[in-house]
Design a protein around this motif. Structure first.
Motif, PDB file in Angstrom:
ATOM      1  N   SER A   1       0.808  -1.225   0.000  1.00 28.53           N
ATOM      2  CA  SER A   1       0.000   0.000   0.000  1.00 28.53           C
ATOM      3  C   SER A   1       0.839   1.271   0.000  1.00 28.53           C
ATOM      4  O   SER A   1       0.412   2.314  -0.509  1.00 28.53           O
ATOM      5  N   TYR A   2       2.048   1.211   0.569  1.00 30.19           N
ATOM      6  CA  TYR A   2       2.888   2.398   0.684  1.00 30.19           C
ATOM      7  C   TYR A   2       3.755   2.623  -0.556  1.00 30.19           C
ATOM      8  O   TYR A   2       4.530   3.582  -0.602  1.00 30.19           O
ATOM      9  N   ILE A   3       3.663   1.727  -1.545  1.00 34.19           N
ATOM     10  CA  ILE A   3       4.387   1.926  -2.798  1.00 34.19           C
ATOM     11  C   ILE A   3       3.366   2.138  -3.915  1.00 34.19           C
ATOM     12  O   ILE A   3       2.692   1.210  -4.345  1.00 34.19           O
ATOM     13  N   ARG A   4       3.209   3.380  -4.333  1.00 33.18           N
ATOM     14  CA  ARG A   4       2.265   3.755  -5.397  1.00 33.18           C
ATOM     15  C   ARG A   4       0.878   3.156  -5.182  1.00 33.18           C
ATOM     16  O   ARG A   4       0.227   2.663  -6.107  1.00 33.18           O
ATOM     17  N   GLU A   5       0.464   3.149  -3.898  1.00 36.95           N
ATOM     18  CA  GLU A   5      -0.881   2.709  -3.510  1.00 36.95           C
ATOM     19  C   GLU A   5      -1.187   1.298  -4.000  1.00 36.95           C
ATOM     20  O   GLU A   5      -2.310   0.989  -4.400  1.00 36.95           O
ATOM     21  N   ALA A   6      -0.157   0.428  -3.958  1.00 35.66           N
ATOM     22  CA  ALA A   6      -0.310  -1.000  -4.283  1.00 35.66           C
ATOM     23  C   ALA A   6      -0.725  -1.238  -5.733  1.00 35.66           C
ATOM     24  O   ALA A   6      -1.278  -2.296  -6.056  1.00 35.66           O
ATOM     25  N   SER A   7      -0.451  -0.292  -6.608  1.00 34.92           N
ATOM     26  CA  SER A   7      -0.891  -0.407  -8.003  1.00 34.92           C
ATOM     27  C   SER A   7      -0.049  -1.393  -8.791  1.00 34.92           C
ATOM     28  O   SER A   7       1.076  -1.745  -8.410  1.00 34.92           O
ATOM     29  N   LEU A   8      -0.593  -1.849  -9.913  1.00 34.74           N
ATOM     30  CA  LEU A   8       0.134  -2.712 -10.827  1.00 34.74           C
ATOM     31  C   LEU A   8       1.296  -1.945 -11.458  1.00 34.74           C
ATOM     32  O   LEU A   8       1.298  -0.710 -11.484  1.00 34.74           O
ATOM     33  N   ILE A   9       2.271  -2.680 -11.971  1.00 35.62           N
ATOM     34  CA  ILE A   9       3.344  -2.036 -12.727  1.00 35.62           C
ATOM     35  C   ILE A   9       2.777  -1.549 -14.055  1.00 35.62           C
ATOM     36  O   ILE A   9       2.112  -2.296 -14.776  1.00 35.62           O
ATOM     37  N   SER A  10       3.028  -0.303 -14.365  1.00 35.19           N
ATOM     38  CA  SER A  10       2.539   0.307 -15.607  1.00 35.19           C
ATOM     39  C   SER A  10       3.660   1.135 -16.207  1.00 35.19           C
ATOM     40  O   SER A  10       4.726   1.306 -15.600  1.00 35.19           O
ATOM     41  N   GLY A  11       3.404   1.669 -17.388  1.00 35.82           N
ATOM     42  CA  GLY A  11       4.388   2.544 -17.989  1.00 35.82           C
ATOM     43  C   GLY A  11       4.674   3.743 -17.102  1.00 35.82           C
ATOM     44  O   GLY A  11       5.833   4.137 -16.916  1.00 35.82           O
ATOM     45  N   GLU A  12       3.621   4.307 -16.533  1.00 39.13           N
ATOM     46  CA  GLU A  12       3.782   5.476 -15.665  1.00 39.13           C
ATOM     47  C   GLU A  12       4.593   5.127 -14.413  1.00 39.13           C
ATOM     48  O   GLU A  12       5.484   5.881 -14.000  1.00 39.13           O
ATOM     49  N   SER A  13       4.300   3.967 -13.802  1.00 43.15           N
ATOM     50  CA  SER A  13       5.009   3.609 -12.571  1.00 43.15           C
ATOM     51  C   SER A  13       6.471   3.265 -12.853  1.00 43.15           C
ATOM     52  O   SER A  13       7.344   3.465 -11.991  1.00 43.15           O
ATOM     53  N   ILE A  14       6.769   2.737 -14.048  1.00 44.82           N
ATOM     54  CA  ILE A  14       8.158   2.492 -14.427  1.00 44.82           C
ATOM     55  C   ILE A  14       8.941   3.807 -14.382  1.00 44.82           C
ATOM     56  O   ILE A  14      10.027   3.892 -13.785  1.00 44.82           O
ATOM     57  N   ILE A  15       8.409   4.834 -15.007  1.00 44.43           N
ATOM     58  CA  ILE A  15       9.077   6.136 -15.051  1.00 44.43           C
ATOM     59  C   ILE A  15       9.264   6.675 -13.635  1.00 44.43           C
ATOM     60  O   ILE A  15      10.351   7.150 -13.263  1.00 44.43           O
TER      61      ILE A  15
END
Length: 350
Positions: free
Chosen positions: A95-109
């Motif tokens: 939860s404390y890393i990008r609100e537990a979101s999936l890996i995406s292009g945006e999260s890679i950047i």
């Protein structure tokens, strides 16, 4: 020290990779500095970390290990070129890393930029996906029936993978990363990424790091053959099964300050009656051949065809020296035979 190419990148990496996940909880900055200095002096030129380290992970310690490595780099800026630095983007679930979101292009950047800042470096040599978006058969989920492969749509998975590759390409073009790789993935994951890379002229995954040890050899032979044929570097993590193969947890002992004395995110899933029996037997084999149990496990891992570099970690300099020394050793035919007898009896003990 011996070296092997990091998959299709052709970057030469030492057969030993210095793992860092204890730095920040079990080890402090001074400990990490000593380990880095000793490893480099022994010819190790490969250091692995992750944004979620140290382990066990928490919101309070998130990014701590990268920060420790970054402090060393800042104090030794001219030595950055001496080693290949690998880190990993965390997948969903925290939860404390990008609100537990999936890996995406945006999260890679986002993750690349954040890691570069913590590591105090201009570039990351190897940027890895810590685990895939879909549930994969790792972290004790390798038994039949533990997961369902049909719970997610294949087309959706492929689209997410394509977006990830496109973002990795942008990072490579910007000079932020040099190569990309996988972790805790499967042959399907490897091959799908390779197909997408070829079809869309995108970066090729050059490596995969998976759990691999005398207690967890499930990647042999199928995934490892896949790596050999496709020129993917295979990087075993936890070659001592979380320290269990050292024998220190036999008879359910948990030494103060050891990894198992800390709460584990996935639980102590390697501690089973069968594992205890297997470890006891491996300890006996090691003693009969005048090496330590840890060295037996590491030598075995290093001599498996297809293994590129084995990721080791240590909480003391004594452990680090013992473990690194293993990679200058070989197993006699009798030792290999003795190990195989135990492995055949306990092929999947946890």
């Amino acid at each position: 020290m011996q070296y092997s190419p990091l998959g299709s990148s052709q970057e030469q990496v030492s057969r030993v990779c210095l793992g860092s996940m204890t730095w920040g909880i079990q080890n402090n900055q001074q400990d990490a500095n000593q380990q880095i200095e000793y490893a480099l002096a022994q010819g190790i030129n490969f250091i692995d970390t992750a944004e979620m380290y140290p382990v066990p992970p928490s919101g309070k310690t998130y990014g701590g290990t990268e920060t420790i490595i970054g402090n060393w780099i800042a104090a030794n800026p001219t030595r950055r070129k001496e080693f290949v630095l690998a880190t990993k983007i965390a997948g969903s679930g925290l939860s404390y890393i990008r609100e537990a979101s999936l890996i995406s292009g945006e999260s890679i950047i986002q993750a690349v930029d954040a890691s570069l800042k913590r590591l105090q470096t201009d570039y990351i040599d190897l940027f890895q996906l810590h685990w895939p978006n879909r549930v994969s058969p790792h972290f004790a989920k390798h038994w039949p029936g533990r997961i369902s492969f049909s719970q997610t749509e294949t087309a959706t998975e492929k689209q997410q993978m394509l977006e990830i590759l496109q973002a990795l390409e942008l990072c490579i073009q910007a000079g932020k990363i040099r190569f990309c790789g996988l972790s805790d993935d499967t042959p399907w994951g490897i091959n799908t990424y390779l197909q997408l890379s070829e079809k869309h002229s995108l970066p090729k995954m050059v490596s995969i790091q998976n759990e691999f040890s005398l207690l967890h050899a499930k990647d042999w032979p199928y995934l490892i053959e896949n790596c050999v044929r496709e020129d993917i570097a295979y990087l075993p993590w936890s070659p001592l099964a979380g320290g269990a193969l050292s024998g220190k947890y036999l008879n359910n002992q948990v030494p103060a300050g050891s990894r198992w004395s800390f709460e584990q995110r996935q639980g102590i899933f390697r501690n089973t009656p069968l594992s205890q029996q297997a470890i006891s037997r491996y300890v006996d084999v090691a003693q009969s051949h005048n090496i330590t149990p840890s060295q037996l496990a590491l030598i075995w891992c290093n001599q498996i065809e297809g293994v590129t570099s084995t990721i080791i970690g240590a909480t003391s300099m004594e452990q680090l020296k013992e473990n690194i020394a293993a990679f200058a050793m070989t197993l006699s035919p009798k030792a290999k035979s003795d190990i195989n007898l135990v492995l055949r009896e306990f092929p999947v003990p946890f």
